[in-house]
Design a protein around this motif. Structure first.
Motif, PDB file in Angstrom:
ATOM      1  N   HIS A 150       0.826  -1.202   0.000  1.00 59.41           N
ATOM      2  CA  HIS A 150       0.000   0.000   0.000  1.00 59.41           C
ATOM      3  C   HIS A 150       0.866   1.261   0.000  1.00 59.41           C
ATOM      4  O   HIS A 150       2.074   1.212   0.241  1.00 59.41           O
ATOM      5  CB  HIS A 150      -0.981  -0.015   1.179  1.00 59.41           C
ATOM      6  N   ASP A 151       0.228   2.377  -0.274  1.00 57.66           N
ATOM      7  CA  ASP A 151       0.945   3.651  -0.405  1.00 57.66           C
ATOM      8  C   ASP A 151       1.751   4.005   0.836  1.00 57.66           C
ATOM      9  O   ASP A 151       2.863   4.524   0.730  1.00 57.66           O
ATOM     10  CB  ASP A 151      -0.031   4.796  -0.712  1.00 57.66           C
ATOM     11  N   GLY A 152       1.205   3.748   2.013  1.00 59.67           N
ATOM     12  CA  GLY A 152       1.900   4.106   3.245  1.00 59.67           C
ATOM     13  C   GLY A 152       3.215   3.376   3.396  1.00 59.67           C
ATOM     14  O   GLY A 152       4.244   3.985   3.717  1.00 59.67           O
ATOM     15  N   ILE A 153       3.221   2.081   3.169  1.00 59.36           N
ATOM     16  CA  ILE A 153       4.452   1.300   3.320  1.00 59.36           C
ATOM     17  C   ILE A 153       5.463   1.687   2.248  1.00 59.36           C
ATOM     18  O   ILE A 153       6.655   1.767   2.497  1.00 59.36           O
ATOM     19  CB  ILE A 153       4.163  -0.228   3.329  1.00 59.36           C
ATOM     20  N   LEU A 154       4.975   1.967   1.044  1.00 64.20           N
ATOM     21  CA  LEU A 154       5.877   2.376  -0.036  1.00 64.20           C
ATOM     22  C   LEU A 154       6.477   3.753   0.237  1.00 64.20           C
ATOM     23  O   LEU A 154       7.663   3.979  -0.021  1.00 64.20           O
ATOM     24  CB  LEU A 154       5.148   2.350  -1.374  1.00 64.20           C
ATOM     25  N   SER A 155       5.689   4.663   0.778  1.00 68.76           N
ATOM     26  CA  SER A 155       6.217   5.992   1.139  1.00 68.76           C
ATOM     27  C   SER A 155       7.276   5.869   2.223  1.00 68.76           C
ATOM     28  O   SER A 155       8.333   6.501   2.141  1.00 68.76           O
ATOM     29  CB  SER A 155       5.090   6.901   1.621  1.00 68.76           C
ATOM     30  N   ASP A 156       7.012   5.033   3.219  1.00 64.79           N
ATOM     31  CA  ASP A 156       7.990   4.823   4.289  1.00 64.79           C
ATOM     32  C   ASP A 156       9.264   4.179   3.749  1.00 64.79           C
ATOM     33  O   ASP A 156      10.377   4.532   4.156  1.00 64.79           O
ATOM     34  CB  ASP A 156       7.404   3.953   5.400  1.00 64.79           C
ATOM     35  N   LEU A 157       9.104   3.245   2.838  1.00 63.70           N
ATOM     36  CA  LEU A 157      10.260   2.591   2.236  1.00 63.70           C
ATOM     37  C   LEU A 157      11.096   3.601   1.457  1.00 63.70           C
ATOM     38  O   LEU A 157      12.326   3.609   1.558  1.00 63.70           O
ATOM     39  CB  LEU A 157       9.803   1.452   1.318  1.00 63.70           C
ATOM     40  N   CYS A 158      10.435   4.467   0.710  1.00 63.06           N
ATOM     41  CA  CYS A 158      11.155   5.492  -0.055  1.00 63.06           C
ATOM     42  C   CYS A 158      11.910   6.447   0.866  1.00 63.06           C
ATOM     43  O   CYS A 158      13.049   6.824   0.585  1.00 63.06           O
ATOM     44  CB  CYS A 158      10.205   6.250  -0.967  1.00 63.06           C
TER      45      CYS A 158
END
Length: 97
Positions: free
Chosen positions: A45-53
């Motif tokens: 999901h967007d949240g995990i991808l944003s945190d990963l970035c």
């Protein structure tokens, strides 16, 4: 982007952060949750991808700073022994090892 490519990119990012345990710590999630994400059992999901970035950007900044501190191309980073020719007689420089 297709799902397989997206998941492969995610897996590569996890490896670049130091593996599953380090990436889970950076993302503030459990190793188990990260395993579910890596396997595709849970949606990226967007949240995990944003945190990963954010974690990747932080990691890259640390790498750039370390490279700047180690790069022998910068005179301030060179030690006296780095100015000795590679195949010089070890008795000619202090340290000898």
């Amino acid at each position: 982007m297709d799902l397989d490519t997206h998941l492969d990119n995610f897996r590569t990012a996890v490896e670049l952060l130091g593996g599953q345990q380090q990436a889970a710590r950076a993302l503030q999630i459990s190793d188990r949750s990260l395993r579910y994400l890596i396997s595709g059992q849970r949606r990226l999901h967007d949240g995990i991808l944003s945190d990963l970035c954010k974690a990747l950007i932080d990691h890259a900044a640390k790498c750039r700073a370390l490279e700047s501190a180690l790069n022998p191309a910068f005179a301030a980073n060179r030690t006296p022994l780095q100015d000795v020719p590679l195949h010089a007689d070890p008795k000619r420089w202090k340290g000898g090892n």
